[in-house]
Design an enzyme around this catalytic site. Structure first.
Site, short mmCIF file in Angstrom:
data_model
loop_
_atom_site.label_atom_id
_atom_site.label_comp_id
_atom_site.label_asym_id
_atom_site.label_seq_id
_atom_site.Cartn_x
_atom_site.Cartn_y
_atom_site.Cartn_z
N GLU A 290 8.97 4.47 -3.99
CA GLU A 290 9.38 4.39 -2.58
C GLU A 290 10.89 4.18 -2.62
O GLU A 290 11.37 3.12 -3.02
CB GLU A 290 8.69 3.22 -1.89
CG GLU A 290 7.17 3.25 -1.95
CD GLU A 290 6.55 4.19 -0.92
OE1 GLU A 290 7.30 4.68 -0.04
OE2 GLU A 290 5.33 4.44 -1.00
N GLU B 70 8.57 12.79 4.65
CA GLU B 70 9.35 11.99 3.69
C GLU B 70 10.14 12.95 2.79
O GLU B 70 9.71 13.26 1.68
CB GLU B 70 8.41 11.08 2.89
CG GLU B 70 7.67 10.09 3.78
CD GLU B 70 6.57 9.33 3.03
OE1 GLU B 70 6.59 9.30 1.80
OE2 GLU B 70 5.68 8.79 3.72
N HIS C 34 4.35 13.78 1.19
CA HIS C 34 4.20 13.52 2.62
C HIS C 34 5.30 14.30 3.34
O HIS C 34 6.49 14.13 3.04
CB HIS C 34 4.30 12.02 2.92
CG HIS C 34 3.07 11.27 2.49
ND1 HIS C 34 3.10 10.01 1.95
CD2 HIS C 34 1.76 11.65 2.52
CE1 HIS C 34 1.86 9.63 1.67
NE2 HIS C 34 1.03 10.60 2.00
N GLY C 35 4.90 15.14 4.29
CA GLY C 35 5.84 16.08 4.91
C GLY C 35 7.01 15.42 5.61
O GLY C 35 8.11 16.00 5.67
N ASN D 234 -2.03 12.57 -0.21
CA ASN D 234 -2.12 11.46 -1.17
C ASN D 234 -3.39 10.63 -0.97
O ASN D 234 -3.48 9.49 -1.43
CB ASN D 234 -0.88 10.57 -1.07
CG ASN D 234 -0.58 9.84 -2.37
OD1 ASN D 234 -0.90 10.34 -3.46
ND2 ASN D 234 -0.01 8.65 -2.28
N ARG D 235 -4.36 11.20 -0.26
CA ARG D 235 -5.71 10.62 -0.14
C ARG D 235 -6.76 11.69 -0.45
O ARG D 235 -7.94 11.47 -0.22
CB ARG D 235 -5.97 10.09 1.29
CG ARG D 235 -4.92 9.15 1.85
CD ARG D 235 -4.96 7.78 1.20
NE ARG D 235 -4.05 6.87 1.89
CZ ARG D 235 -2.75 6.79 1.64
NH1 ARG D 235 -2.20 7.54 0.68
NH2 ARG D 235 -1.98 5.94 2.31
N TYR E 223 -1.42 -2.35 -0.86
CA TYR E 223 -2.53 -2.00 0.03
C TYR E 223 -3.36 -0.93 -0.69
O TYR E 223 -2.81 0.02 -1.22
CB TYR E 223 -2.07 -1.51 1.42
CG TYR E 223 -1.16 -0.31 1.43
CD1 TYR E 223 -1.68 0.99 1.57
CD2 TYR E 223 0.22 -0.45 1.32
CE1 TYR E 223 -0.85 2.09 1.60
CE2 TYR E 223 1.06 0.65 1.34
CZ TYR E 223 0.52 1.92 1.48
OH TYR E 223 1.36 3.00 1.50
N HIS F 212 8.49 8.83 -2.46
CA HIS F 212 8.05 8.59 -1.09
C HIS F 212 9.10 7.75 -0.36
O HIS F 212 10.08 7.32 -0.95
CB HIS F 212 6.71 7.85 -1.09
CG HIS F 212 5.56 8.69 -1.56
ND1 HIS F 212 4.63 9.23 -0.70
CD2 HIS F 212 5.19 9.09 -2.80
CE1 HIS F 212 3.74 9.93 -1.40
NE2 HIS F 212 4.06 9.86 -2.68
ZN LIG Z 1 4.59 8.75 1.32
#
Ligand SMILES: [Zn+2]
Length: 501
Positions: free
Chosen positions: A294, A109, A106-107, A167-168, A272, A209
């Site tokens: 995370e 992060e 994720h850019g 990530n999807r 989630y 992340h």
């Molecule tokens: Zn992330």
């Protein structure tokens, strides 16, 4: 001719000399310690994409005995996706298993960009001192990709330049039609990550992340899209790996971790559910055991906090590859050949399964070597190869993280063709490399060698302050004594003849 039989020191001058000496020692010590270590330099800023590329090339030059820089693909905007490979023989196709850390998928992060660099610097710096580093370099190929989404980093967005959450974007088992095969519509970054995963065949991996403090493990999705626990066939092993990461972290597993007070771990879908995640795809499509880490509650944490983030994660980042790659079951599959000459065996590519778990792990083509993460316990393992009898062994994975080694010798079925003999030499090399045994835990010798920057600054400042005090204090004393006799009140007399005698 002066009288050399006496050395006369005035009390004020004597005191001043002593203080100046102490100040000089403090200054020298502080100045030496002020030299920033490579780890501290890696933590000192967020590098731009261009700076990161230069940095990695420089790292490869500085640590060339253990490092090889790879371009594993390009982003949508044409930026190189770079990964460092660290090993005793980087770039070699020996039998050792592979582990990878991926940052900045994720850019917005970017912590993973920095932590992968700090880890690389620590491994280079401590390669002759830290036993865990020695075990990593001798026992595996450790890959570090600081940024999987450089375009997103550049524009400070979660998504890539096409506004797609990477990530999807992986093939998903719940897509219609359900397939883990690439569709061709994936983003360039995801295609590169998938090609890399298939080409290397990683044993285990983790992506970094931000936004929470938790070690997240598969599965990420549920069939009905509800938020509930989605156990994978390897749920026990995933919980083991995530728990050990959280426990080696300085605060992830503590009750003070308010969002995840029960050990700092979570099943992805229980937190989630998401679909098209990297961790589910690499596990289901390539048999790689991946965690999603995370590592910071806040996104894009300030530069001043990066040193603390490294300290929090350092033991975990060193321990996870050892536990995942070497702490389960590992070994060699070869053809049983009573007539073999010169000790040359025939390594086999075989399917390794554990009774009660449907996951299949394959031994490597040409070397017959395999590594499979497993939580401590007793298991029944099977090795199957076409044209050979199936071999079964019971084995126990110890709970100290050192793993267990297994040798499968499969007998050829009479009707099958002649088994290939390629790769025997590499298999022997791999078996030797497997001698190194991994240990899991915080390594007391693994702390940064240099003192924290703050202490060094303090040392230099104290030295300067002392010098100033002595300098100006001396002038004041001299001024108040002006006009008085300079005759000292006490005299230290050292009879030289007695000293010499
Ligand atoms: Zn992330």
């Amino acid at each position: 001719m002066p009288d050399l039989s006496q050395i006369v020191l005035r009390p004020h001058a004597q005191c001043r000399t002593l203080i100046v000496a102490i100040a000089l020692i403090l200054l020298v010590e502080g100045a030496l310690a002020l030299q920033i270590s490579p780890v501290q330099r890696a933590l000192a800023q967020y590098l731009t994409n261009e700076e990161l590329s230069t940095y990695l090339q420089d790292y490869q030059r500085r640590c060339r005995d253990i490092a090889k820089l790879h371009v594993i693909g390009t982003s949508v905007q044409g930026r190189q996706l770079l990964a460092l490979e660290l090993a005793a023989s980087p770039g070699s196709t020996n039998a050792l298993p592979h582990f990878r850390y991926v940052g900045n998928l994720h850019g917005n992060e970017p912590t993973g960009r920095v932590l992968t660099l700090a880890l690389a610097e620590y491994i280079c710096e401590a390669r002759g001192e830290d036993p865990q580093v020695a075990q990593i370099l001798a026992g595996m190929h450790l890959w570090l990709m600081p940024s999987a989404n450089p375009d997103g980093f550049d524009q400070r967005t979660r998504e890539n330049i096409n506004n797609v959450d990477l990530n999807r974007d992986f093939p998903d088992r719940f897509s219609k039609p359900p397939s883990l095969m690439p569709t061709g519509s994936e983003q360039a970054e995801v295609r590169a990550l998938m090609d890399w995963s298939r080409r290397i065949g990683f044993t285990a991996s983790a992506a970094m992340h931000e936004g929470a403090l938790v070690a997240n493990y598969p599965m990420d999705g549920t069939p009905d899209r509800s938020t509930q626990y989605a156990a994978s066939p390897d749920d026990g092993t995933f919980r083991h790996l995530a728990t050990k990461y959280a426990q080696a972290h300085t605060r992830m597993a503590l009750p003070t971790n308010k969002e995840f007070p029960n050990g700092g771990i979570t099943n992805g879908a229980a937190w989630y559910p998401i679909y098209g995640s990297m961790q589910d795809w690499v596990y289901l499509a390539t048999g790689c055991f991946e965690l999603t880490l995370e590592v910071s509650e806040s996104k894009w944490p300030p530069v001043a906090s990066l040193g603390a983030l490294w300290k929090e994660n350092k033991a975990s980042l060193l321990g996870l590859p050892l536990l995942a790659v070497l702490g389960g079951v590992r070994g060699v599959v070869k053809a049983s050949n009573p007539l073999r000459q010169g000790g040359i065996d025939t390594p086999l590519r075989a399917n390794i399964t554990v009774a009660g778990i449907e996951t299949v792990v394959q031994s490597r083509e040409g070397t017959g070597v395999f590594a499979r993460p497993l939580a401590p316990g007793t298991y029944e393992l099977q090795a199957r190869a076409h044209g050979y009898t199936t071999a079964t062994q019971q084995t126990t994975v110890p709970d100290d993280g050192t793993g267990v080694e297994v040798l499968f010798e499969l007998k050829r079925v009479a009707s099958s063709g002649r088994a290939r003999r390629a790769g025997g030499e590499e298999a022997a090399d791999g078996a030797a490399a497997l001698d190194s045994v991994a240990a899991w835990g915080v390594n007391p010798g693994g702390a940064l060698r240099l003192e924290p920057l703050r202490r060094n600054v303090l040392l230099v400042s104290s030295g300067i302050v002392l010098l100033l005090v002595v300098w100006f204090g001396g002038w004041r004393l001299a001024a108040t004594r002006r006009g008085r006799s300079l005759q000292p009140r006490t005299v230290i007399s050292i009879p030289l003849s007695r000293v010499a005698g």
